[in-house]
Scaffold this motif. Structure first.
Motif, mmCIF file in Angstrom:
data_model
loop_
_atom_site.group_PDB
_atom_site.id
_atom_site.type_symbol
_atom_site.label_atom_id
_atom_site.label_comp_id
_atom_site.label_asym_id
_atom_site.label_seq_id
_atom_site.Cartn_x
_atom_site.Cartn_y
_atom_site.Cartn_z
ATOM 1 N N TRP A 109 0.822 -1.209 0.000
ATOM 2 C CA TRP A 109 0.000 0.000 0.000
ATOM 3 C C TRP A 109 0.856 1.259 0.000
ATOM 4 O O TRP A 109 0.483 2.268 -0.614
ATOM 5 C CB TRP A 109 -0.936 -0.024 1.212
ATOM 6 N N LYS A 110 2.006 1.212 0.669
ATOM 7 C CA LYS A 110 2.851 2.400 0.722
ATOM 8 C C LYS A 110 3.419 2.776 -0.638
ATOM 9 O O LYS A 110 3.897 3.902 -0.822
ATOM 10 C CB LYS A 110 3.996 2.177 1.714
ATOM 11 N N ASP A 111 3.365 1.840 -1.592
ATOM 12 C CA ASP A 111 3.899 2.109 -2.926
ATOM 13 C C ASP A 111 2.947 2.937 -3.779
ATOM 14 O O ASP A 111 3.325 3.387 -4.863
ATOM 15 C CB ASP A 111 4.218 0.798 -3.650
ATOM 16 N N ARG A 112 1.715 3.125 -3.311
ATOM 17 C CA ARG A 112 0.778 3.863 -4.159
ATOM 18 C C ARG A 112 -0.227 4.708 -3.392
ATOM 19 O O ARG A 112 -1.011 5.444 -3.998
ATOM 20 C CB ARG A 112 0.005 2.908 -5.066
ATOM 21 N N PHE A 113 -0.218 4.621 -2.052
ATOM 22 C CA PHE A 113 -1.226 5.357 -1.287
ATOM 23 C C PHE A 113 -0.555 6.182 -0.205
ATOM 24 O O PHE A 113 0.303 5.692 0.529
ATOM 25 C CB PHE A 113 -2.221 4.375 -0.641
ATOM 26 N N VAL A 114 -0.974 7.448 -0.113
ATOM 27 C CA VAL A 114 -0.460 8.345 0.920
ATOM 28 C C VAL A 114 -1.615 8.692 1.850
ATOM 29 O O VAL A 114 -2.588 9.307 1.431
ATOM 30 C CB VAL A 114 0.120 9.637 0.311
ATOM 31 N N PRO A 115 -1.533 8.291 3.112
ATOM 32 C CA PRO A 115 -2.638 8.575 4.043
ATOM 33 C C PRO A 115 -2.705 10.048 4.406
ATOM 34 O O PRO A 115 -1.743 10.804 4.222
ATOM 35 C CB PRO A 115 -2.294 7.716 5.263
ATOM 36 N N ALA A 116 -3.837 10.433 4.944
ATOM 37 C CA ALA A 116 -3.995 11.805 5.412
ATOM 38 C C ALA A 116 -3.046 12.067 6.576
ATOM 39 O O ALA A 116 -2.683 11.145 7.316
ATOM 40 C CB ALA A 116 -5.443 12.029 5.850
ATOM 41 N N PRO A 117 -2.618 13.299 6.755
ATOM 42 C CA PRO A 117 -1.735 13.621 7.886
ATOM 43 C C PRO A 117 -2.354 13.179 9.211
ATOM 44 O O PRO A 117 -3.540 13.372 9.456
ATOM 45 C CB PRO A 117 -1.629 15.151 7.808
ATOM 46 N N GLY A 118 -1.526 12.523 10.023
ATOM 47 C CA GLY A 118 -2.007 12.021 11.295
ATOM 48 C C GLY A 118 -2.528 10.598 11.236
ATOM 49 O O GLY A 118 -2.823 10.010 12.277
ATOM 50 N N GLN A 119 -2.650 10.039 10.028
ATOM 51 C CA GLN A 119 -3.133 8.670 9.884
ATOM 52 C C GLN A 119 -2.033 7.722 9.418
ATOM 53 O O GLN A 119 -2.310 6.636 8.909
ATOM 54 C CB GLN A 119 -4.314 8.609 8.915
ATOM 55 N N GLU A 120 -0.772 8.106 9.614
ATOM 56 C CA GLU A 120 0.333 7.237 9.235
ATOM 57 C C GLU A 120 0.261 5.949 10.062
ATOM 58 O O GLU A 120 -0.061 5.976 11.244
ATOM 59 C CB GLU A 120 1.676 7.936 9.460
ATOM 60 N N ASP A 121 0.575 4.812 9.418
ATOM 61 C CA ASP A 121 0.416 3.516 10.084
ATOM 62 C C ASP A 121 1.324 2.513 9.387
ATOM 63 O O ASP A 121 1.063 2.116 8.245
ATOM 64 C CB ASP A 121 -1.045 3.078 9.997
ATOM 65 N N THR A 122 2.391 2.108 10.049
ATOM 66 C CA THR A 122 3.374 1.222 9.420
ATOM 67 C C THR A 122 2.762 -0.123 9.045
ATOM 68 O O THR A 122 3.045 -0.658 7.961
ATOM 69 C CB THR A 122 4.570 1.007 10.367
ATOM 70 N N GLU A 123 1.940 -0.679 9.924
ATOM 71 C CA GLU A 123 1.335 -1.979 9.624
ATOM 72 C C GLU A 123 0.523 -1.923 8.339
ATOM 73 O O GLU A 123 0.617 -2.808 7.476
ATOM 74 C CB GLU A 123 0.445 -2.428 10.778
ATOM 75 N N LEU A 124 -0.261 -0.875 8.187
ATOM 76 C CA LEU A 124 -1.081 -0.745 6.988
ATOM 77 C C LEU A 124 -0.220 -0.444 5.764
ATOM 78 O O LEU A 124 -0.460 -0.983 4.677
ATOM 79 C CB LEU A 124 -2.122 0.355 7.180
ATOM 80 N N ALA A 125 0.778 0.408 5.922
ATOM 81 C CA ALA A 125 1.637 0.778 4.800
ATOM 82 C C ALA A 125 2.351 -0.431 4.212
ATOM 83 O O ALA A 125 2.547 -0.533 2.996
ATOM 84 C CB ALA A 125 2.648 1.832 5.237
ATOM 85 N N ASP A 126 2.738 -1.380 5.074
ATOM 86 C CA ASP A 126 3.462 -2.565 4.612
ATOM 87 C C ASP A 126 2.542 -3.658 4.088
ATOM 88 O O ASP A 126 3.024 -4.651 3.522
ATOM 89 C CB ASP A 126 4.302 -3.135 5.756
ATOM 90 N N SER A 127 1.246 -3.510 4.261
ATOM 91 C CA SER A 127 0.303 -4.544 3.817
ATOM 92 C C SER A 127 0.337 -4.681 2.296
ATOM 93 O O SER A 127 0.428 -3.686 1.577
ATOM 94 C CB SER A 127 -1.125 -4.186 4.251
ATOM 95 N N PRO A 128 0.255 -5.915 1.774
ATOM 96 C CA PRO A 128 0.241 -6.086 0.322
ATOM 97 C C PRO A 128 -1.017 -5.487 -0.286
ATOM 98 O O PRO A 128 -2.111 -5.587 0.281
ATOM 99 C CB PRO A 128 0.282 -7.605 0.138
ATOM 100 N N ASP A 129 -0.858 -4.840 -1.422
ATOM 101 C CA ASP A 129 -1.978 -4.239 -2.152
ATOM 102 C C ASP A 129 -2.543 -5.315 -3.074
ATOM 103 O O ASP A 129 -1.937 -5.643 -4.102
ATOM 104 C CB ASP A 129 -1.476 -3.031 -2.949
ATOM 105 N N LEU A 130 -3.680 -5.872 -2.715
ATOM 106 C CA LEU A 130 -4.195 -7.066 -3.384
ATOM 107 C C LEU A 130 -5.314 -6.744 -4.366
ATOM 108 O O LEU A 130 -6.081 -5.792 -4.184
ATOM 109 C CB LEU A 130 -4.714 -8.063 -2.338
ATOM 110 N N GLY A 131 -5.434 -7.600 -5.377
ATOM 111 C CA GLY A 131 -6.526 -7.512 -6.326
ATOM 112 C C GLY A 131 -7.773 -8.204 -5.821
ATOM 113 O O GLY A 131 -7.813 -8.710 -4.687
ATOM 114 N N PRO A 132 -8.812 -8.293 -6.645
ATOM 115 C CA PRO A 132 -10.111 -8.828 -6.194
ATOM 116 C C PRO A 132 -10.088 -10.298 -5.808
ATOM 117 O O PRO A 132 -10.975 -10.752 -5.082
ATOM 118 C CB PRO A 132 -11.033 -8.581 -7.391
#
Length: 483
Positions: free
Chosen positions: A378-401
């Motif tokens: 997710w960190k490769d294509r999504f930038v969270p809103a300020p204050g919503q930074e989250d390493t666990e979410l950023a490292d999560s794989p960006d999956l298809g359907p």
């Protein structure tokens, strides 16, 4: 003539044999497993080819394989554990009971006779079910062992995947270590049902890295807690695994256990429990990215409290201490002791247990060396809103359907999308349908029906040719006389 199914109007136990008879009849009525329809796959350079290989024989792997069988697709399941010890329940898990409500149907895939409740009542009766508060951990493992047997899941134990190599021809090569020696197989699709740590490993804080490994453990490590008898033990964290580790150490005779908790209090509300509604289960994947992130980040920040029973299991011991506002500043080894500095005071321990969760780190797993640098997070294509930074979410794989991995750079790793992530790190993309008990059936069915559709598209010419060749007549021509 109708078959009378075994039952007990009084709620008395009917026995597993009777329940299995009922389940077999249900499966027969549903045509499960469905008729095989996939085109045969010939060996390739001596490597057997499979339609689906599932890595991991725990509850997610079992549910995925059973759901695929309903679609007429056979899956071979690989697990490195010995027979009947798949998953954490009888190895590294230390809770007394599951935290999930006993009524949840888990991996039953809509089959009443396959639920834990049916399995329990068949042996102990409805009265015992009514008295049961939470499901005992080892009893859940016994249920999963039974599930594997009655659903005839093809699990190959003591088989470790040493390399996952996607190929440009639409196949994934798996290098294996087996009791018979090394081998290789090909799969059209690979499902990673590898649990909480399957895409990386324990999240070990930096302050632990230089310490003697004999003086500390992560809460997920396999270890004999009896070795802690008479020792001063520190536990870093306050989640469920921290409480379970602390309680196990106390019950093993530790001289004292200090919980080092960075927060100034324990959270009271399990926010993730409040999010569990069918609309979210089925609709999470279709939410905009900003809402997916907002939801999961809120749950992460709120923090999941340890279970009520697990906390009491610790606090009932007079030699257990809950130390709040004690984030770790440093840890130093002083002979046989560990000196732990916190803002409140310095602690001296003989052994330290860190209960700091898990992280996604493809590079930490040698079997993923061929794909580690190509998986899009997710960190490769999504930038969270300020204050919503989250390493666990950023490292999560960006999956298809279909839970499929996607390339960080298109075209750089052909075949990567043939690998499907059906474990906890899929949560940000798909919701809680692959790593936990409540919605595991919904996730397994989503995966299975999606793969059935994908296989049909890929093999359309084969199926069209079979359609053209189909010649089973409905009419013979002698059913009428022309006017």
């Amino acid at each position: 003539m109708t078959m009378e199914l075994p039952s007990s109007s009084s709620g008395a136990p009917i026995g597993l044999a009777a329940l299995e008879h009922r389940l077999a009849r249900d499966l027969e009525c549903l045509g499960w497993p469905a008729r095989a329809w996939m085109p045969p796959q010939p060996d390739d350079l001596g490597m057997p080819q499979h339609d689906v290989v599932v890595i991991g024989g725990g509850q997610a792997g079992l549910a995925a394989a059973a759901a695929l069988a309903q679609q007429g697709i056979h899956a071979m399941v690989l697990d490195r554990a010995t027979f009947d010890f798949e998953g954490p329940w009888a190895t590294t898990a230390r809770m007394e009971t599951l935290r999930s409500p006993k009524e949840l149907t888990g991996p039953a895939l809509g089959l009443p006779a396959l639920t834990f409740r049916a399995w329990f009542e068949a042996q102990f009766g409805a009265d015992d079910w009514a008295r049961l508060d939470k499901i005992p951990r080892l009893q859940w493992m016994d249920y999963l062992r039974w599930y594997r047997r009655v659903m005839a899941v093809d699990v190959r134990n003591e088989t470790t995947v040493t390399a996952v190599r996607p190929r440009a021809d639409g196949k994934v090569q798996l290098d294996l270590s087996t009791p018979a020696g090394p081998s290789r197989v090909l799969a059209r699709r690979v499902v990673l049902a590898t649990g909480r740590d399957g895409l990386g490993g324990p999240a070990v804080p930096g302050f632990m890295q230089s310490l003697d490994r004999a003086r500390w453990a992560h809460s997920s490590d396999v270890m004999d807690y009896r070795t802690l008898k008479g020792l001063r033990v520190g536990v870093v964290g306050a989640g469920s695994s921290a409480m379970d580790s602390a309680a196990t150490a106390l019950e093993a005779g530790a001289a004292s256990v200090d919980l080092l908790i960075r927060r100034d209090d324990l959270p009271r509300i399990n926010k993730s429990k409040g999010a569990g509604v069918p609309g979210l289960t089925h609709g999470h994947f279709d939410l905009p990215d900003t809402l997916k992130w907002k939801l999961r980040h809120y749950i992460n920040v709120a923090n999941v409290p340890p279970p009520h029973g697990s906390t009491l299991r610790v606090s009932r011991h007079a030699n257990a201490r809950f130390n709040f506002s004690c984030p770790i500043l440093s840890v130093e080894q002083d002979g046989a002791a560990l000196r732990v500095s916190t803002p409140k005071r310095e602690f001296a321990f003989d052994f330290l247990i860190v209960s700091t969760g898990f992280k996604v780190d493809w590079h930490a797993r040698p079997e993923y060396a061929a794909i580690a640098s190509h998986v899009r997070a997710w960190k490769d294509r999504f930038v969270p809103a300020p204050g919503q930074e989250d390493t666990e979410l950023a490292d999560s794989p960006d999956l298809g359907p279909l839970f499929e991995l996607q390339e960080k750079t298109p075209g750089a790793c052909p075949g990567l999308d043939r690998i499907h992530c059906f474990c906890y790190p899929a949560t940000l993309s798909h919701g809680s349908v692959s790593g936990d008990i409540p919605a595991i059936s919904e996730g397994a069915r989503r995966l299975a029906t999606g793969l059935a559709s994908a296989f049909y598209r890929e093999d359309f010419e084969h199926h069209y040719a079979k359609l053209e060749a189909y010649d089973d007549p409905e009419l013979l021509g002698n059913e009428w006389v022309p006017a």
